[in-house]
Design a protein around this motif. Structure first.
Motif, PDB file in Angstrom:
ATOM      1  N   GLU A 125       0.835  -1.207   0.000  1.00  0.00           N
ATOM      2  CA  GLU A 125       0.000   0.000   0.000  1.00  0.00           C
ATOM      3  C   GLU A 125       0.869   1.256   0.000  1.00  0.00           C
ATOM      4  OE1 GLU A 125      -3.835  -1.836   2.447  1.00  0.00           O
ATOM      5  OE2 GLU A 125      -2.281  -0.725   3.532  1.00  0.00           O
ATOM      6  N   ALA A 126       1.948   1.238   0.769  1.00  0.00           N
ATOM      7  CA  ALA A 126       2.861   2.383   0.803  1.00  0.00           C
ATOM      8  C   ALA A 126       3.466   2.605  -0.581  1.00  0.00           C
ATOM      9  CB  ALA A 126       3.956   2.159   1.847  1.00  0.00           C
ATOM     10  N   LYS A 127       3.780   1.535  -1.271  1.00  0.00           N
ATOM     11  CA  LYS A 127       4.327   1.631  -2.634  1.00  0.00           C
ATOM     12  C   LYS A 127       3.293   2.236  -3.579  1.00  0.00           C
ATOM     13  CE  LYS A 127       7.248   0.615  -6.023  1.00  0.00           C
ATOM     14  NZ  LYS A 127       7.599   1.842  -6.692  1.00  0.00           N
ATOM     15  N   MET A 128       2.020   1.827  -3.435  1.00  0.00           N
ATOM     16  CA  MET A 128       0.954   2.396  -4.277  1.00  0.00           C
ATOM     17  C   MET A 128       0.850   3.900  -4.059  1.00  0.00           C
ATOM     18  SD  MET A 128      -2.364  -0.188  -4.395  1.00  0.00           S
ATOM     19  CE  MET A 128      -2.907   0.303  -2.787  1.00  0.00           C
ATOM     20  N   VAL A 129       0.878   4.332  -2.793  1.00  0.00           N
ATOM     21  CA  VAL A 129       0.777   5.759  -2.483  1.00  0.00           C
ATOM     22  C   VAL A 129       1.995   6.495  -3.032  1.00  0.00           C
ATOM     23  CG1 VAL A 129       0.718   7.463  -0.610  1.00  0.00           C
ATOM     24  CG2 VAL A 129      -0.692   5.399  -0.465  1.00  0.00           C
ATOM     25  N   GLU A 130       3.165   5.889  -2.863  1.00  0.00           N
ATOM     26  CA  GLU A 130       4.389   6.491  -3.397  1.00  0.00           C
ATOM     27  C   GLU A 130       4.288   6.675  -4.911  1.00  0.00           C
ATOM     28  OE1 GLU A 130       9.023   5.182  -3.956  1.00  0.00           O
ATOM     29  OE2 GLU A 130       7.996   4.522  -2.129  1.00  0.00           O
ATOM     30  N   ASP A 131       3.816   5.647  -5.605  1.00  0.00           N
ATOM     31  CA  ASP A 131       3.655   5.740  -7.060  1.00  0.00           C
ATOM     32  C   ASP A 131       2.659   6.833  -7.440  1.00  0.00           C
ATOM     33  OD1 ASP A 131       5.488   3.694  -7.351  1.00  0.00           O
ATOM     34  OD2 ASP A 131       3.977   2.144  -7.749  1.00  0.00           O
ATOM     35  N   ALA A 132       1.550   6.914  -6.702  1.00  0.00           N
ATOM     36  CA  ALA A 132       0.545   7.943  -6.980  1.00  0.00           C
ATOM     37  C   ALA A 132       1.128   9.339  -6.771  1.00  0.00           C
ATOM     38  CB  ALA A 132      -0.683   7.747  -6.082  1.00  0.00           C
ATOM     39  N   LEU A 133       1.954   9.503  -5.736  1.00  0.00           N
ATOM     40  CA  LEU A 133       2.582  10.799  -5.489  1.00  0.00           C
ATOM     41  C   LEU A 133       3.593  11.145  -6.582  1.00  0.00           C
ATOM     42  CD1 LEU A 133       3.023  10.551  -1.633  1.00  0.00           C
ATOM     43  CD2 LEU A 133       1.547  12.157  -2.849  1.00  0.00           C
ATOM     44  N   HIS A 134       4.322  10.138  -7.063  1.00  0.00           N
ATOM     45  CA  HIS A 134       5.248  10.377  -8.177  1.00  0.00           C
ATOM     46  C   HIS A 134       4.483  10.816  -9.423  1.00  0.00           C
ATOM     47  CE1 HIS A 134       9.221   9.265  -6.700  1.00  0.00           C
ATOM     48  NE2 HIS A 134       8.649   8.292  -6.004  1.00  0.00           N
ATOM     49  N   ASP A 135       3.377  10.138  -9.709  1.00  0.00           N
ATOM     50  CA  ASP A 135       2.552  10.520 -10.859  1.00  0.00           C
ATOM     51  C   ASP A 135       2.066  11.954 -10.716  1.00  0.00           C
ATOM     52  OD1 ASP A 135       2.905   7.986 -11.896  1.00  0.00           O
ATOM     53  OD2 ASP A 135       0.884   7.268 -11.363  1.00  0.00           O
ATOM     54  N   LEU A 136       1.578  12.286  -9.519  1.00  0.00           N
ATOM     55  CA  LEU A 136       1.082  13.636  -9.265  1.00  0.00           C
ATOM     56  C   LEU A 136       2.217  14.652  -9.415  1.00  0.00           C
ATOM     57  CD1 LEU A 136      -1.189  15.547  -8.382  1.00  0.00           C
ATOM     58  CD2 LEU A 136      -0.572  15.022  -6.009  1.00  0.00           C
ATOM     59  N   GLY A 137       3.390  14.323  -8.868  1.00  0.00           N
ATOM     60  CA  GLY A 137       4.545  15.215  -8.977  1.00  0.00           C
ATOM     61  C   GLY A 137       4.940  15.447 -10.423  1.00  0.00           C
ATOM     62  N   ASN A 138       4.959  14.378 -11.213  1.00  0.00           N
ATOM     63  CA  ASN A 138       5.297  14.518 -12.636  1.00  0.00           C
ATOM     64  C   ASN A 138       4.266  15.389 -13.343  1.00  0.00           C
ATOM     65  OD1 ASN A 138       7.627  12.980 -12.448  1.00  0.00           O
ATOM     66  ND2 ASN A 138       6.559  11.062 -12.866  1.00  0.00           N
ATOM     67  N   MET A 139       2.996  15.191 -13.018  1.00  0.00           N
ATOM     68  CA  MET A 139       1.930  15.979 -13.634  1.00  0.00           C
ATOM     69  C   MET A 139       2.114  17.463 -13.273  1.00  0.00           C
ATOM     70  SD  MET A 139      -2.183  15.264 -13.521  1.00  0.00           S
ATOM     71  CE  MET A 139      -2.272  15.318 -11.762  1.00  0.00           C
ATOM     72  N   LEU A 140       2.423  17.749 -12.017  1.00  0.00           N
ATOM     73  CA  LEU A 140       2.621  19.137 -11.575  1.00  0.00           C
ATOM     74  C   LEU A 140       3.859  19.752 -12.247  1.00  0.00           C
ATOM     75  CD1 LEU A 140       1.761  18.810  -7.790  1.00  0.00           C
ATOM     76  CD2 LEU A 140       0.403  19.994  -9.531  1.00  0.00           C
ATOM     77  N   LEU A 141       4.915  18.956 -12.400  1.00  0.00           N
ATOM     78  CA  LEU A 141       6.111  19.460 -13.087  1.00  0.00           C
ATOM     79  C   LEU A 141       5.808  19.848 -14.529  1.00  0.00           C
ATOM     80  CD1 LEU A 141       9.015  17.172 -11.815  1.00  0.00           C
ATOM     81  CD2 LEU A 141       8.803  19.646 -11.551  1.00  0.00           C
ATOM     82  N   LYS A 142       5.024  19.007 -15.219  1.00  0.00           N
ATOM     83  CA  LYS A 142       4.678  19.304 -16.609  1.00  0.00           C
ATOM     84  C   LYS A 142       3.908  20.617 -16.703  1.00  0.00           C
ATOM     85  CE  LYS A 142       4.583  14.516 -18.147  1.00  0.00           C
ATOM     86  NZ  LYS A 142       3.747  13.388 -18.523  1.00  0.00           N
ATOM     87  N   VAL A 143       2.978  20.807 -15.774  1.00  0.00           N
ATOM     88  CA  VAL A 143       2.177  22.034 -15.764  1.00  0.00           C
ATOM     89  C   VAL A 143       3.057  23.229 -15.410  1.00  0.00           C
ATOM     90  CG1 VAL A 143       0.295  23.225 -14.591  1.00  0.00           C
ATOM     91  CG2 VAL A 143       0.034  20.836 -15.205  1.00  0.00           C
ATOM     92  N   ALA A 144       3.972  23.055 -14.464  1.00  0.00           N
ATOM     93  CA  ALA A 144       4.851  24.150 -14.039  1.00  0.00           C
ATOM     94  C   ALA A 144       5.804  24.579 -15.148  1.00  0.00           C
ATOM     95  CB  ALA A 144       5.646  23.741 -12.803  1.00  0.00           C
ATOM     96  N   LEU A 145       6.114  23.694 -16.057  1.00  0.00           N
ATOM     97  CA  LEU A 145       7.052  23.996 -17.135  1.00  0.00           C
ATOM     98  C   LEU A 145       6.393  24.673 -18.331  1.00  0.00           C
ATOM     99  CD1 LEU A 145       9.183  20.739 -17.035  1.00  0.00           C
ATOM    100  CD2 LEU A 145       9.793  22.999 -16.121  1.00  0.00           C
ATOM    101  N   ILE A 146       5.077  24.810 -18.297  1.00  0.00           N
ATOM    102  CA  ILE A 146       4.358  25.426 -19.430  1.00  0.00           C
ATOM    103  C   ILE A 146       4.564  26.921 -19.426  1.00  0.00           C
ATOM    104  CG2 ILE A 146       2.078  25.891 -20.395  1.00  0.00           C
ATOM    105  CD1 ILE A 146       1.226  23.134 -19.485  1.00  0.00           C
TER     106      ILE A 146
END
Length: 146
Positions: A125-146
């Motif tokens: 479960e901790a790994k699932m949450v970690e993966d979800a946070l990585h996905d969210l972080g990547n999504m935020l980075l893409k938006v921040a770079l626009i």
């Protein structure tokens, strides 16, 4: 964290472990070992068998308690790592990425009682949450770079 020696029901084993626990020098450690050997040598075969069974039961109880403590430490570590993230992003989004509900995530993040027991993340479960946070972080980075 709890004192695991207190979980031991067998008074003989508790005293043996107490001596090991309190040994601060090699000599004291050797004295604890001699004490254990003397106690066990004085036991009949039947007493030794009963002692071994009780010891095994006590060790299982200690192992279970240690596993609970590890889960609690992992949950506390995750809470510290997350910091203000739960205030800044949607827990519902993170939970949905894990296929879980917001309450499920919140219960485990905050160590709330579920069915009378503190809820903690399992390793998967901790790994699932970690993966979800990585996905969210990547999504935020893409938006921040626009």
């Amino acid at each position: 964290m709890r004192n695991l020696t207190e979980l031991i029901e067998d008074t003989t084993l508790r005293e043996i472990l107490r001596r090991y626990e309190n040994a601060e020098t090699p000599e004291e450690l050797e004295a604890a070992k001699r004490y254990q050997q003397e106690v066990q040598a004085a036991m009949s075969k039947e007493e030794q068998d009963a002692y071994n069974e009780k010891s095994l039961s006590d060790y299982r109880r200690m192992l279970s308690a240690m596993e609970e403590d590890v889960d609690e430490l992992k949950a506390e570590s995750m809470r510290r790592k997350l910091g203000d993230v739960p205030k800044a992003v949607s827990l519902t989004y993170i939970a949905s990425k894990c296929g879980k509900s917001k309450s499920w995530l919140s219960q485990r993040m905050n160590g709330h009682k579920v069915n009378g027991k503190e809820a903690h993340f399992t390793s998967s479960e901790a790994k699932m949450v970690e993966d979800a946070l990585h996905d969210l972080g990547n999504m935020l980075l893409k938006v921040a770079l626009i």
